[in-house]
Every structure is written in structure tokens, then in C-alpha cells.
Design a protein around this motif. Sequence first.
Motif, mmCIF file in Angstrom:
data_model
loop_
_atom_site.group_PDB
_atom_site.id
_atom_site.type_symbol
_atom_site.label_atom_id
_atom_site.label_comp_id
_atom_site.label_asym_id
_atom_site.label_seq_id
_atom_site.Cartn_x
_atom_site.Cartn_y
_atom_site.Cartn_z
ATOM 1 N N GLU A 108 1.741 -3.523 -4.198
ATOM 2 C CA GLU A 108 0.810 -2.384 -4.163
ATOM 3 C C GLU A 108 1.523 -1.034 -4.257
ATOM 4 N N GLN A 109 2.330 -0.870 -5.333
ATOM 5 C CA GLN A 109 2.996 0.403 -5.641
ATOM 6 C C GLN A 109 3.984 0.845 -4.570
ATOM 7 N N SER A 110 4.514 -0.081 -3.818
ATOM 8 C CA SER A 110 5.524 0.268 -2.818
ATOM 9 C C SER A 110 6.858 0.591 -3.484
ATOM 10 N N ARG A 111 7.663 1.332 -2.775
ATOM 11 C CA ARG A 111 8.989 1.723 -3.247
ATOM 12 C C ARG A 111 9.997 1.436 -2.139
ATOM 13 N N GLY A 112 11.268 1.614 -2.496
ATOM 14 C CA GLY A 112 12.297 1.445 -1.478
ATOM 15 C C GLY A 112 13.556 0.869 -2.060
ATOM 16 N N SER A 113 14.454 0.476 -1.195
ATOM 17 C CA SER A 113 15.742 -0.063 -1.626
ATOM 18 C C SER A 113 16.176 -1.190 -0.704
ATOM 19 N N SER A 154 0.828 -1.219 0.000
ATOM 20 C CA SER A 154 0.000 0.000 0.000
ATOM 21 C C SER A 154 0.858 1.264 0.000
ATOM 22 N N ARG A 155 1.670 1.384 -1.057
ATOM 23 C CA ARG A 155 2.488 2.583 -1.278
ATOM 24 C C ARG A 155 3.483 2.826 -0.142
ATOM 25 N N ALA A 156 3.956 1.780 0.450
ATOM 26 C CA ALA A 156 4.930 1.904 1.534
ATOM 27 C C ALA A 156 6.308 2.271 0.984
#
Length: 568
Positions: free
Chosen positions: A230-235, A207-209
Amino acid sequence: MVARYVVSPRGGRRAYPDITSALRAAAARGRAAQIEIAPGHYGETLFVQGEVRLTALEGPGSVVVSGTGGTVLDTSGSVHVHGLALTGRDADAVACRAGTLTLEHTEIRASGGVALNARPRTSVTLRDSVVLHGRTLFAGSAGLVERCRFTDAADNAIAVIEGARVAVRGSRIEGSRIHGVRVCDAGAEVTGCELTGTGHAALMADSRAELTVADCAITAVHAEGIMFIEQSRGSVDNTRVTDARHGIGAASGADPVVRGCVLTDCHDTGINVQTSARGRFEDCQVLRAGNVAVFSTQGGAPEVRGGRISEGNVGIALTDGGRGRFTGIGIEDLTASALRVWNGSKGVFEHIRVDRCPQGLDTTQGDGGTAADLTDVVFRDFEVTAVTALGQSRVTLRDVKAERGVVGFGVGEEAQLLVHDCDISAMSVGGAVAYGRAKLAAKNLTVRGAGTGLIGSGSAYLDLADSEFTDCATMGAAFTDECGGRVVNCAVDGAPGAAVLDNGRVELVALRTSLPVVHKTVHTVEPTPTVINNYNGPVIYGPVIHSQFSWNNDNVSQQQTGRDDPST
């Protein structure tokens, strides 16, 4: 000035018999308070307000507080807890309702539900502590977790939701029934942690985390080591995942950046990208993947740069509309295909090195939407074919080398293979092979040391120009069946047998060779004899001459005169 209060169930000078009475006294004075607690078991529910510090006099674990109802510690203000063991039941074991809460060298035990609840607009720090069974929940709050251990959570060990921002550092999470850390519509940073034995993904972003992971070790996971959905981002940086079902996954529009990770002994896939997710993966290693090292499906579109794939089953697989770009990867010692593009998928492969795999590129299940584009790719020591284009797939090769195998490039059924500036050497059977109704178009193709340099059969169509076939054991080229096309400005040299076995359907233009060209007459199939079927009479093969027939007659009268009598 901090007021000091002593709690001792055994009594003593100026000692309070329980913690609650000391808290009341501190609240009445309205000053910052330090409450020092003697060893013992305190059956209380603590409501702490203001600036208060609770300390176990004889160190961690010497003071046990268990609430008679649900919550054992409820705080508002600026509260610091050191060395207490807190046991709660049913409701939140520890709740921070307002202000800040710091717990150090503390044990929180919850039989189920929430062990620690950081409510919206609060800030909670958990340091050098242990949480047993329950989950730690940050909802719209800020959090810092350092050097802690979370064991056997009934669902998620740590949940970061509703816009919370939390950092988890140097901690160990084990045996969570669902996730180790779940981040939902919030942000978390997980650094230097160990996660093991989780029932679902060890680290989950949904959920876009925004999830940032670095220098972690993840082992024995029943699902993904790390999952973005669910459209999450990060590295994810410098993290090792071992013995998971999937190493790192992305789905439903997620787009992580993964760098320098090692994914080892994953039971199914190492990297798994699906359902319109993307992701950039740099300098990662996938070792001994049970099924596929890098998998893209259902609209997944990863970009993979650098790294190594070794000792698994399939190297890179795209299927069911998967896409991807793959650059600078070493692939070695697999038990199946190094590259697989199936079922309407599209893959771009650049600067790839493949060693000791049974098959290089495989498009066996390739429909009309299946395409593979290879540039500067080397296949060495393969057991079957370096490139196999089948179905209706389209494969383009540029500066591709195939060394030491059975067949270099093969195209069959209705597939198309386009070859530019490629090199094939040391093939036991054939250099380039086309069969079925396939099309092979090649320019500047060099084949050295194959059984036969070029083979065309079935109804395949060949279009070759400026190519060379050298030192082929049987012959330079062989065309059989109804194979047709053009071979323009090509050379055959050094073969001990013929230059070309010509079926008369392939146009040879400016062929350069000192070897013989064997012209094989095209086999003309005789027309099938006329067959007259009358199911109430005889079956006759061939022309009918000087014959009489009758059937279904009670009486037959026959007259025969001279042999040449036309009435006979």
C-alpha cells in the motif's frame, strides 16, 4: 526537591500500606515524588498523575501489581516505572493518556488485547522490559523501545499507527500470532532486533508507512520476513531472513530500498515484488530458495543490482506482466532456469554470470508481449540450453557468451531471437538452433566447437551476417525442411565434415570456407491422388480408364467389343 514515599504491606515507620495511598499523599503535596515499594503482591489499579517515579525496592520482579478490573496502570504527566510486574485483564494493561511514560526493567502481562497503549500526543519509552501476550500500541504517539522482549502476542507484538513515530532497538519478538511489528500510516525504525515465529510477516509496512530496518535477524516466519504494501516506503540494510515463506516482499505500489541482506532457505521466494510495486535491491544474497529467488509478477518492477543467487530452484522469474532490471548478479548451482521471462513480462539483464544451472534464459510461455534483453551475460556449464526463446517472445542478446552445454541459443515456434556480438563454445549438439516458424537474426556471432554450428529446420527464417563457425564436429551449418533466409559474409573453418548442408532455400552470400557445401535437393511432395467418394457405391483411387460401373440396379446388361472401341 523530590519527596520520598515508602510503601510496605507489613507496615513500618512512615510507610504506606498500599501504593494508592502513597500516590494520594504525593498528589496532595503537588511535588515531584519518588515512591519506593517493598516486595509483595498489590491488588490495585494505579492512577498516576504529575511527576512520579515508582520503584521496586528489591529489584525487578519483586513487586507485582494486578488490577481488579482492566487497566492496572493509568498515567498522565511525567511518570517513570522501574522494576514492577504489571498484570492486566480485558482492557489496556498499561495506558499513557497524557505526557510521558518510561518503563524500565518492567514486566507487563496482558491476557489479551493491549498490554501497553501510548495514546495520541504522548511519549512512551520501554527499556529492558518484557511484554507477555498483549500488544504494544503506539497511536499518534512517540515511542522508544530498547532491549525488550515481546512474547506470544495474540495479534501484533508492536503496532505503530495513525502517524506515530517509534524506534525499536536491540529487542526480541517471538511467537506473535500476526506481525512482530506492524507500521500503518506511521513511521518506525527497527534496528538490531531478532524476530521469530510470527504467524504473518515479521515486519509489516502498510498504508503509506515508512519503515527502516537495519541489522536484524528474522527466522521461522510463516509468511514474509519483511513486507511493504500500500505505497509504503523505507529501507532494509544488513538484515538476514531465514526459514520464511518469502524473504522480502513488496506489493500494491510499495517502493523499498534493500541493501546487503541475506535471504536463506525461504520456502517459496527470496525477493517477491508484485502488483505495481517497485523496489531497489542492492548486493543481496538469496540462498536455497524453494521456488524462485527473485520473483516479479502482476506489474511488479524491481531493480536488482549486485549480489548472488545460489542453490535454489529458479533464479530470476518474471511472469504475468512482471518487469525488472537486473545488473551485476552471480547465479549458480540451481536446479532449473537461471532466468525466466513468461506471460507478457519484460526483463533487462546486464552483466550477469550464470554457472552450473540446467538452463539459462527460458521464455517457454512467452506471448507477444514477452521480451528479454541481455547484455554482457555469461552462461557456463549448463545441462540443456543457454538461451531458449519460444512462443511469440522476443529476445535480444548483446555480448552474450555460452560455454560448455548442449545447445547455445535456441529459438522456436513463433519467437524472435536477435543476436549481436555473441560467442558460443563447446556445445555437444548445436551452437544456434532455429525451428518452427521462428526468426533468428545474428551479426558477429562466433560458434566454436559445437556439434553443428548453425541449425535451421521447419519453416524458420535465418538472417546471419559477419559470423564464424569453427571446429564444429559435424558441420558448420545445416538447413533442412522449409527453413529459409540469408547467410551473408560468414565463414566456416576447421570442421571435419561439410561446411553447409544446403536445402536450397537459404541464400549463401560470400561464404568463406575450404570445406564442401552439400546441396540437398528440396523434397517435392507428390500430389495426392484423386479420390472419388460415392457413399452408395465404390471408392476409387487414381484416374479412371477403360472401366464400367453400376450400382443399385436390379439388371445389368454389358457389351464389350474391341479393346480400342470408344464405346467400351
